[in-house]
Design a protein around this motif. Sequence first.
Motif, PDB file in Angstrom:
ATOM      1  N   GLY A   1       0.789  -1.222   0.000  1.00  0.00           N
ATOM      2  CA  GLY A   1       0.000   0.000   0.000  1.00  0.00           C
ATOM      3  C   GLY A   1       0.818   1.267   0.000  1.00  0.00           C
ATOM      4  N   ASN A   2       2.126   1.150  -0.166  1.00  0.00           N
ATOM      5  CA  ASN A   2       3.003   2.320  -0.218  1.00  0.00           C
ATOM      6  C   ASN A   2       3.188   2.776  -1.666  1.00  0.00           C
ATOM      7  OD1 ASN A   2       3.551   2.203   2.625  1.00  0.00           O
ATOM      8  ND2 ASN A   2       4.920   0.470   2.213  1.00  0.00           N
ATOM      9  N   PRO A   3       3.649   4.029  -1.885  1.00  0.00           N
ATOM     10  CA  PRO A   3       3.907   4.492  -3.255  1.00  0.00           C
ATOM     11  C   PRO A   3       4.816   3.522  -4.007  1.00  0.00           C
ATOM     12  CG  PRO A   3       4.013   6.327  -1.747  1.00  0.00           C
ATOM     13  CD  PRO A   3       3.872   5.097  -0.888  1.00  0.00           C
ATOM     14  N   ARG A   4       4.539   3.329  -5.307  1.00  0.00           N
ATOM     15  CA  ARG A   4       5.275   2.365  -6.126  1.00  0.00           C
ATOM     16  C   ARG A   4       6.674   2.866  -6.439  1.00  0.00           C
ATOM     17  NH1 ARG A   4       3.781  -1.025 -10.368  1.00  0.00           N
ATOM     18  NH2 ARG A   4       1.830  -1.363  -9.234  1.00  0.00           N
ATOM     19  N   LYS A   5       7.677   2.056  -6.108  1.00  0.00           N
ATOM     20  CA  LYS A   5       9.077   2.393  -6.345  1.00  0.00           C
ATOM     21  C   LYS A   5       9.533   1.788  -7.672  1.00  0.00           C
ATOM     22  CE  LYS A   5      13.666   1.329  -4.431  1.00  0.00           C
ATOM     23  NZ  LYS A   5      14.380   0.625  -3.329  1.00  0.00           N
ATOM     24  N   VAL A   6      10.096   2.648  -8.547  1.00  0.00           N
ATOM     25  CA  VAL A   6      10.610   2.179  -9.835  1.00  0.00           C
ATOM     26  C   VAL A   6      11.989   2.786 -10.067  1.00  0.00           C
ATOM     27  CG1 VAL A   6      10.264   2.083 -12.330  1.00  0.00           C
ATOM     28  CG2 VAL A   6       8.283   2.009 -10.810  1.00  0.00           C
ATOM     29  N   ASP A   7      12.990   1.943 -10.272  1.00  0.00           N
ATOM     30  CA  ASP A   7      14.304   2.426 -10.701  1.00  0.00           C
ATOM     31  C   ASP A   7      14.267   2.512 -12.220  1.00  0.00           C
ATOM     32  OD1 ASP A   7      16.909   3.017 -11.309  1.00  0.00           O
ATOM     33  OD2 ASP A   7      17.788   1.243 -10.353  1.00  0.00           O
ATOM     34  N   LEU A   8      14.236   3.733 -12.758  1.00  0.00           N
ATOM     35  CA  LEU A   8      14.077   3.922 -14.195  1.00  0.00           C
ATOM     36  C   LEU A   8      15.218   3.288 -14.993  1.00  0.00           C
ATOM     37  CD1 LEU A   8      12.749   7.596 -14.332  1.00  0.00           C
ATOM     38  CD2 LEU A   8      11.451   5.465 -14.462  1.00  0.00           C
ATOM     39  N   LEU A   9      16.385   3.144 -14.391  1.00  0.00           N
ATOM     40  CA  LEU A   9      17.502   2.541 -15.117  1.00  0.00           C
ATOM     41  C   LEU A   9      17.308   1.045 -15.326  1.00  0.00           C
ATOM     42  CD1 LEU A   9      20.661   4.364 -13.728  1.00  0.00           C
ATOM     43  CD2 LEU A   9      19.149   4.985 -15.610  1.00  0.00           C
ATOM     44  N   SER A  10      16.318   0.454 -14.657  1.00  0.00           N
ATOM     45  CA  SER A  10      16.047  -0.971 -14.823  1.00  0.00           C
ATOM     46  C   SER A  10      15.030  -1.249 -15.917  1.00  0.00           C
ATOM     47  CB  SER A  10      15.546  -1.567 -13.505  1.00  0.00           C
ATOM     48  OG  SER A  10      14.252  -1.089 -13.192  1.00  0.00           O
TER      49      SER A  10
END
Length: 313
Positions: free
Chosen positions: A78-87
Motif C-alpha cells: 500500500g506504499n507508493p510504487r518504487k521504480v528504478d528507471l535505469l532498470s
Amino acid sequence: MKPMLSVFPLALALSACGGSGSDSEPVPPTPTPTSTFFSLAVSDAPVDEAQAVVVYFDEVELISSEGNQRFSVTDESGNPRKVDLLSVQGSAFESIVSATEIPLGTYSQLRVSVTDASYIEMNEGTFPLKVPSGELKLDGFTALPNVQAAYTLEFDLRKSLVDPVGQQVIFLKPRGVRLVANSEVGVLEGTVASSLIEDASCADKVDPLVGNAVYLYAGKDLAFDNLGDDADSPADANEVSPYSMAAVTFDEATSTYRYQVGYVGAGDYTLAFTCRADLDMPETDEGLDDGFVLMQAKETAVSAGQTTVLDFP
C-alpha cells in the motif's frame, strides 16, 4: 396394418406459422460502448553517470471536463510504487496502472504524482530527486470505443534531469518525458561493429565501454553535419536535436555490441553512432572542439508493433 405417419408436414406447418419463434423475435441492437480500459507503464532511455534513478509514484490522474479519473499507484504493502528507471531501458517497462475501466471521451491532461522520497545515485553521491509541483503534467488523449487506452511514459533522462547550480538536489522535469500510445510505436535495435568501438578517435577513453551510444533523429535525408547533440538550445539554427538515444552495451552471450530504442513512433528516422557520448552534456551544445563527434549515420523506417533491425557495420 396401420399406415406410418410422417412428421415432416407437421414440422413444415410449425415453421410456417412461426411456432419456433426464431423469425418473429426482433434481434436486439448491439449496445453502444461507453467505456474502455486504461493502462499506463513507464520506460526509460539511459543517462550517464547515474547508478540508480529511483522514482516513487503514488497517483495518476486523467483530467476531463466530464470528471477526472484518479488511480492510486501503490505496491503490495500500500506504499507508493518504487521504480528504478535505469532498470526499464529500451523496450522494457513496468506497469503502474493496470487495465482499468474509464469512460470514453477526451482527457485534456495526464498528471503523474511523484513523492519527495525519490532520489538519484550518482558518482558524486545520492541526491533528492524533485519534480516541480510534485507531479509530471503531460498532454492527454481521447479514449475511443473498442480501443484500449494503453500508454507508456517514456523517460529521456538526459533531457529531463536538471542539476541546478548551488543546490544539493536534482530536478526531474516533464520536457524529456513522452506519453506514447503502445499501438502506435515500434522498436529499433541492432549491432555496432567492434571496429567502431575501437576506432582511433575513441582511444583516449579510460573505459572503452563508456560513451558508446546511438542517437535517433526524426526524419530522413538529413544533412550529416546538422545532426547534433541533445542541447535544449542548439548554437546552430540548422542543427537537428535527437528524438531519443540508446546506450550501446556489450552482450557477452553473443560477443557483440548491441543497442535498443523502445517506444519509437511509426515513421522515418536517421540513426547515428558515437563513441564519445560521455562528452555530451545534456544542457550544453557540444561539437568537434569538445571532442564530441558522430561517426556513422544510417536511415530506416519504423512500423507500429514491429521490431526494426539496423546494424552499424
